[in-house]
Design a protein around this motif. Structure first.
Motif, mmCIF file in Angstrom:
data_model
loop_
_atom_site.group_PDB
_atom_site.id
_atom_site.type_symbol
_atom_site.label_atom_id
_atom_site.label_comp_id
_atom_site.label_asym_id
_atom_site.label_seq_id
_atom_site.Cartn_x
_atom_site.Cartn_y
_atom_site.Cartn_z
ATOM 1 N N THR A 129 -27.344 1.820 -29.702
ATOM 2 C CA THR A 129 -28.370 2.422 -30.555
ATOM 3 C C THR A 129 -28.346 3.936 -30.441
ATOM 4 N N LEU A 130 -28.199 4.446 -29.219
ATOM 5 C CA LEU A 130 -28.116 5.892 -29.038
ATOM 6 C C LEU A 130 -26.895 6.473 -29.746
ATOM 7 N N MET A 131 -25.802 5.734 -29.748
ATOM 8 C CA MET A 131 -24.555 6.243 -30.311
ATOM 9 C C MET A 131 -24.483 6.101 -31.835
ATOM 10 N N TYR A 132 -25.010 4.973 -32.355
ATOM 11 C CA TYR A 132 -24.799 4.684 -33.776
ATOM 12 C C TYR A 132 -26.080 4.501 -34.591
ATOM 13 N N GLY A 133 -27.216 4.298 -33.919
ATOM 14 C CA GLY A 133 -28.464 4.123 -34.640
ATOM 15 C C GLY A 133 -28.812 2.665 -34.871
ATOM 16 N N THR A 134 -30.089 2.404 -35.153
ATOM 17 C CA THR A 134 -30.589 1.041 -35.318
ATOM 18 C C THR A 134 -29.974 0.340 -36.526
ATOM 19 N N VAL A 135 -29.740 1.073 -37.616
ATOM 20 C CA VAL A 135 -29.192 0.463 -38.829
ATOM 21 C C VAL A 135 -27.836 -0.176 -38.562
ATOM 22 N N TRP A 136 -26.965 0.566 -37.888
ATOM 23 C CA TRP A 136 -25.630 0.024 -37.604
ATOM 24 C C TRP A 136 -25.688 -1.104 -36.573
ATOM 25 N N VAL A 137 -26.643 -1.034 -35.648
ATOM 26 C CA VAL A 137 -26.826 -2.140 -34.700
ATOM 27 C C VAL A 137 -27.234 -3.402 -35.445
ATOM 28 N N ALA A 138 -28.178 -3.282 -36.390
ATOM 29 C CA ALA A 138 -28.624 -4.441 -37.171
ATOM 30 C C ALA A 138 -27.476 -5.013 -38.001
ATOM 31 N N ILE A 139 -26.672 -4.126 -38.595
ATOM 32 C CA ILE A 139 -25.510 -4.590 -39.373
ATOM 33 C C ILE A 139 -24.514 -5.325 -38.469
ATOM 34 N N GLY A 140 -24.286 -4.768 -37.297
ATOM 35 C CA GLY A 140 -23.379 -5.403 -36.345
ATOM 36 C C GLY A 140 -23.857 -6.778 -35.921
#
Length: 427
Positions: free
Chosen positions: A199-210
């Motif tokens: 989350t720190l590196m890529y953000g919540t949006v990309w975590v949710a997509i992942g």
């Protein structure tokens, strides 16, 4: 067991590794603190002289441990633990502050760090408790009590503040896993840590997509062989996303600036080159200089007392937390590899000793010793070479420090005494 029998049955290979580590450590302490004037190594006004004094005291600690009844350590494990807790509490009233941490008692001739004693006492208390319940760690009540034994001293150490020493206690969870604690206790924290970092590196949006892509892949690849409950899966994804949403708030409002800087440096979060350079010069300065010192050593090193960065005091705290950098500069790749191999063989030998114990207490305490020593080694070397963020914990038997050497020695030789006595009393 008589003194003669102890000396005959004790594991001399482990002692050989111990002595070698202490000697190499002292040589590097001498190198990092030698000021160019010809003084005796027994000059106790120097740091290397003081460390030599504590090496001598450690010899008497070894004799005390080897010639005392083995059952003494198991019988009084709970008492040692309570004493260590009282000493940690006493720091809030009577502690001495050194380098910003109120972690010491000033005894005049000696500064006592009770967190070091607490490591020994907690390893003993945990082994005692688990052996009393006959390793039935799958019962929730027993899990809770065992975890509390580990967490209580860590919680008392954090506000000193000394998060590095507090972290060491969590290594004792490996003892619980060795004795049958469900792996879910390890998997869940690892998942949360992974979510925090990503989350720190890529953000919540990309975590949710992942997470969404992961769910699709699981259903695509496993739908014919594995039945996956839909409700628990959706609930787990929801919790993960909520946790991810909380990360930025925690990072910005709970962490102090120095903590944020360390994560920014470690994970490459800061994109502003000017600010990044400022962080390197403050929080990351020690690690940067340490890496440069090791790099400058090349393959064979510059030679004993020939380290220019060591002599120029480029690396702060080089005789304590960053002593491994002096090995890299003066002894090069060959020297650092030798030290790493020495630690590796040492740990492997301790694992062999732990597995051959005849009692639960001996085995569990042995793994407690391994866990504490290994986390110190792993974090310290990882920190010095820049793989891990800066955490102030010493390299066992190597770094300067009287409390550290004495209690590491006590921790190890209690186990060696237990091992030497294992056939006589079932231990």
């Amino acid at each position: 067991m008589s003194g003669k029998n102890v000396l005959r049955r004790i594991d001399w290979l482990s002692i050989f590794f111990y002595v070698l580590l202490v000697i190499i450590g002292w040589i590097n302490i001498y190198s990092t603190t030698f000021e160019g004037t010809s003084t005796s190594i027994f000059d106790f006004s120097t740091l290397y002289g003081k460390q030599l004094f504590f090496i001598g005291i450690s010899f008497f600690v070894i004799l005390f441990v080897l010639f005392i009844e083995t059952s003494f350590f198991e019988r009084f494990a709970s008492i040692f633990y309570l004493i260590s807790i009282v000493l940690l509490l006493g720091l809030f009233l009577f502690g001495k502050t050194i380098a910003g941490a109120t972690s010491w008692y000033d005894l005049g001739f000696f500064n006592l760090q009770p967190s070091e004693l607490a490591k020994v006492a907690t390893a003993l208390a945990l082994a005692k408790y688990l052996s009393d319940i006959q390793t039935d760690i799958k019962i929730r009540k027993h899990q809770l009590y065992a975890i509390l034994i580990i967490i209580v001293p860590a919680v008392l150490i954090v506000p000193q503040p000394d998060p590095g020493s507090a972290l060491v206690f969590f290594a004792l969870f490996f003892v619980l896993f060795r004795e049958g604690l469900p792996l879910s206790y390890l998997v869940v924290p690892l998942i949360l840590l992974l979510l925090f970092v990503t989350t720190l590196m890529y953000g919540t949006v990309w975590v949710a997509i992942g997470l969404a892509i992961l769910v699709v892949l699981v259903f695509t690849l496993k739908r014919s062989t594995v039945k996956i409950p839909l409700v628990p899966l959706i609930s787990g994804i929801a919790v993960a996303v909520l946790f991810s949403l909380s990360v930025n708030f925690v990072f910005e409002n709970v962490f102090e600036q120095r903590h944020r800087d360390r994560f920014s440096l470690w994970l490459g979060l800061e994109k502003d080159e000017a600010k990044l350079e400022q962080i390197r010069k403050s929080i990351g300065y020690n690690t940067y200089q340490s890496e440069k010192a090791i790099e400058s050593g090349g393959f064979f090193g510059k030679g004993f007392l020939e380290g220019t960065r060591t002599k120029g005091d480029f690396v702060p705290e080089q005789h304590t937390d960053y002593i491994f950098s002096s090995v890299g500069e003066e002894w090069g790749f060959v020297g650092t590899s030798a030290v790493i191999l020495l630690f590796t063989f040492f740990f492997l030998r301790l694992v062999i000793l732990a597995e051959r114990q005849k009692s639960d207490f001996g085995r569990m305490y042995g793994y407690g010793v391994i866990s504490i020593l290994f986390i110190h080694y792993f974090v310290n070397v990882g920190m010095v070479i820049g793989l891990l963020p800066t955490i102030g914990i010493p390299l066992p038997f190597f770094s300067y420090g009287g409390s550290g050497l004495l209690f590491f020695t006590l921790l190890l030789f209690i186990f060696l005494k237990i091992d030497a006595n294992r056939l006589k009393e079932g231990i």
